[in-house]
Enzyme design. Sequence first.
Site, PDB file in Angstrom:
ATOM      1  N   GLU A 133      52.557  33.776  50.299  1.00 27.04           N
ATOM      2  CA  GLU A 133      53.232  34.903  49.719  1.00 27.04           C
ATOM      3  C   GLU A 133      54.986  34.642  49.683  1.00 27.04           C
ATOM      4  OE1 GLU A 133      52.365  37.673  53.046  1.00 27.04           O
ATOM      5  OE2 GLU A 133      54.653  38.000  53.285  1.00 27.04           O
TER       6      GLU A 133
ATOM      7  N   SER B 261      47.725  41.528  58.706  1.00 25.34           N
ATOM      8  CA  SER B 261      48.441  40.784  59.866  1.00 25.34           C
ATOM      9  C   SER B 261      49.338  39.774  59.348  1.00 25.34           C
ATOM     10  CB  SER B 261      47.740  40.167  60.966  1.00 25.34           C
ATOM     11  OG  SER B 261      48.344  39.554  61.944  1.00 25.34           O
ATOM     12  N   ARG B 262      48.753  38.299  58.901  1.00 26.42           N
ATOM     13  CA  ARG B 262      49.621  37.383  58.228  1.00 26.42           C
ATOM     14  C   ARG B 262      48.658  36.603  57.437  1.00 26.42           C
ATOM     15  NH1 ARG B 262      53.594  39.697  59.179  1.00 26.42           N
ATOM     16  NH2 ARG B 262      55.257  39.024  60.541  1.00 26.42           N
TER      17      ARG B 262
ATOM     18  N   HIS C 114      52.952  43.020  51.097  1.00 25.62           N
ATOM     19  CA  HIS C 114      53.419  43.097  52.496  1.00 25.62           C
ATOM     20  C   HIS C 114      54.288  44.346  52.641  1.00 25.62           C
ATOM     21  CE1 HIS C 114      54.348  40.052  55.933  1.00 25.62           C
ATOM     22  NE2 HIS C 114      54.372  41.475  56.305  1.00 25.62           N
TER      23      HIS C 114
HETATM   24  P1  NAD Z   1      50.790  42.648  69.515  1.00 28.19           P
HETATM   25  O1  NAD Z   1      51.406  41.317  70.066  1.00 28.19           O
HETATM   26  O2  NAD Z   1      50.864  43.881  69.993  1.00 28.19           O
HETATM   27  O3  NAD Z   1      49.043  42.310  69.450  1.00 28.19           O
HETATM   28  C1  NAD Z   1      48.417  41.127  69.049  1.00 28.19           C
HETATM   29  C2  NAD Z   1      47.057  41.099  69.593  1.00 28.19           C
HETATM   30  O4  NAD Z   1      46.366  40.068  69.217  1.00 28.19           O
HETATM   31  C3  NAD Z   1      47.294  40.942  71.233  1.00 28.19           C
HETATM   32  O5  NAD Z   1      46.704  41.912  71.790  1.00 28.19           O
HETATM   33  C4  NAD Z   1      46.739  39.467  71.573  1.00 28.19           C
HETATM   34  O6  NAD Z   1      46.162  39.326  72.876  1.00 28.19           O
HETATM   35  C5  NAD Z   1      45.822  39.306  70.263  1.00 28.19           C
HETATM   36  N1  NAD Z   1      45.161  37.947  70.161  1.00 28.19           N
HETATM   37  C6  NAD Z   1      46.124  37.068  70.313  1.00 28.19           C
HETATM   38  N2  NAD Z   1      45.099  36.027  69.578  1.00 28.19           N
HETATM   39  C7  NAD Z   1      44.226  36.396  69.494  1.00 28.19           C
HETATM   40  C8  NAD Z   1      42.768  35.752  69.073  1.00 28.19           C
HETATM   41  N3  NAD Z   1      42.849  34.287  68.589  1.00 28.19           N
HETATM   42  N4  NAD Z   1      41.873  36.570  68.767  1.00 28.19           N
HETATM   43  C9  NAD Z   1      42.037  38.055  68.742  1.00 28.19           C
HETATM   44  N5  NAD Z   1      43.153  38.284  69.200  1.00 28.19           N
HETATM   45  C10 NAD Z   1      44.048  37.592  69.575  1.00 28.19           C
HETATM   46  O7  NAD Z   1      51.183  42.501  67.862  1.00 28.19           O
HETATM   47  P2  NAD Z   1      51.065  43.626  66.911  1.00 28.19           P
HETATM   48  O8  NAD Z   1      52.384  44.426  66.730  1.00 28.19           O
HETATM   49  O9  NAD Z   1      49.798  44.436  67.146  1.00 28.19           O
HETATM   50  O10 NAD Z   1      51.044  42.967  65.360  1.00 28.19           O
HETATM   51  C11 NAD Z   1      49.935  42.263  65.076  1.00 28.19           C
HETATM   52  C12 NAD Z   1      50.364  41.419  63.787  1.00 28.19           C
HETATM   53  O11 NAD Z   1      50.790  42.239  62.757  1.00 28.19           O
HETATM   54  C13 NAD Z   1      51.654  40.722  64.028  1.00 28.19           C
HETATM   55  O12 NAD Z   1      51.300  39.106  64.648  1.00 28.19           O
HETATM   56  C14 NAD Z   1      52.068  40.451  62.718  1.00 28.19           C
HETATM   57  O13 NAD Z   1      51.812  39.165  62.284  1.00 28.19           O
HETATM   58  C15 NAD Z   1      51.351  41.603  61.825  1.00 28.19           C
HETATM   59  N6  NAD Z   1      52.322  42.590  61.262  1.00 28.19           N
HETATM   60  C16 NAD Z   1      52.115  42.845  59.786  1.00 28.19           C
HETATM   61  C17 NAD Z   1      53.122  43.613  59.397  1.00 28.19           C
HETATM   62  C18 NAD Z   1      52.958  44.241  57.854  1.00 28.19           C
HETATM   63  O14 NAD Z   1      53.817  44.785  57.394  1.00 28.19           O
HETATM   64  N7  NAD Z   1      51.956  43.508  57.011  1.00 28.19           N
HETATM   65  C19 NAD Z   1      54.143  44.419  60.260  1.00 28.19           C
HETATM   66  C20 NAD Z   1      53.898  44.202  61.414  1.00 28.19           C
HETATM   67  C21 NAD Z   1      53.370  43.245  62.096  1.00 28.19           C
END
Ligand code: NAD
Length: 330
Positions: free
Chosen positions: A263, A233-234, A295
């Site tokens: 990163e 995620s991050r 990433h």
């Molecule tokens: P999304 O917004 O669809 O889902 C995020 C979920 O996290 C939501 O359901 C939200 O309710 C939940 N959430 C918020 N706060 C929380 C907490 N404290 N505890 C538990 N759950 C919580 O986002 P997504 O599209 O699924 O993306 C998730 C993350 O993936 C993004 O925030 C981004 O940082 C990361 N990402 C990484 C890459 C990569 O290449 N590595 C690519 C895309 C996204």
Amino acid sequence: MIVACYSTQPHDRRSLEAAATGSPIEWRWLDVRLDAHSTPLAAGAAAVCCFVNDRLDAAALGRLADLGVKLVALRCAGFNQVDLVAAGRLGLPVVRVPEYSPHAVAEHTVGLMLTLVRRLHKAYARVRDGNFSLEGLLGFDLHGKTAGIVGTGRIGARVAEILLGFGCRVIAHDPGADPRLAARGVTYLPLDHVIAGADILTLHCPLTRSTHHLVDARRIAATKRGVLLVNTSRGGLVDTRAVIAALKTGQIGLLGLDVYEEEAGLFFLDHSDEIIGDDIFMRLPTFPNVVVTAHQAFFTQEALAAIAEQTVRNLVHLGRGEALEALVGA
Ligand code: NAD
């Protein structure tokens, strides 16, 4: 309409150029990251196009607004790199690509799990070296294990579905439980119960002030001994120093990372001829039970094409004076 595109990689250029064919967008390709110092490169641009490690803090946003930039178009889903309060104060809209391919990130996440569990990273090197011994490659079945998912949005939901397919028991924490997943057998629990109950823990919530170092020394101590931890995620969700300490004691048994809290300036660039000064990061690849990718979870053909299409659509809306889609914070 000039768009200053920061942190440009060759693949960005190819996919954005293809998506913008026939549009009024005139790209200004910049390989530097956006921060307060590099903002002058956006002079004359109507918009800036940015990626995950650009630094859109109050100083950078203020300078962009002074230059007359009208839009920040993120070509990614996450927006933790933007000071949204400052952007709001300056009246500078920020758009993003909320969904491109959740499958790309979910599949990479499970790829990291399988690599670690079946020691594929070690097996690959061994066979190339003519070493066909199985000693040290003993894995375990995912089937029957408990997977804990933190955040079941677009990506976390796909990971849950894949792991259900493997025969895992899936437990999850999300402030907004997904009834479709619950109906398919995902059990929603408080965060600390997920942390304590998981054999495999995977993070898919956004990075915010409240989720910074969500996995810290205290929570690591509460995991099952030998837990498999994956973070795609991050980077800031995980306290890397605490993770390294737990790898040394065996509390974390396997670690897969696609993101790292420091990163920026490291990932997406070839540093292979340099001495890397980040001792914390460089400790990670010394562990045989750690796999780090730089990433790349998003990096599929389908995702790149979808990112470029939505980004160009966002920019064309600005050019035509139409209502903006995919506004962050809207
Ligand atoms: P999304 O917004 O669809 O889902 C995020 C979920 O996290 C939501 O359901 C939200 O309710 C939940 N959430 C918020 N706060 C929380 C907490 N404290 N505890 C538990 N759950 C919580 O986002 P997504 O599209 O699924 O993306 C998730 C993350 O993936 C993004 O925030 C981004 O940082 C990361 N990402 C990484 C890459 C990569 O290449 N590595 C690519 C895309 C996204």
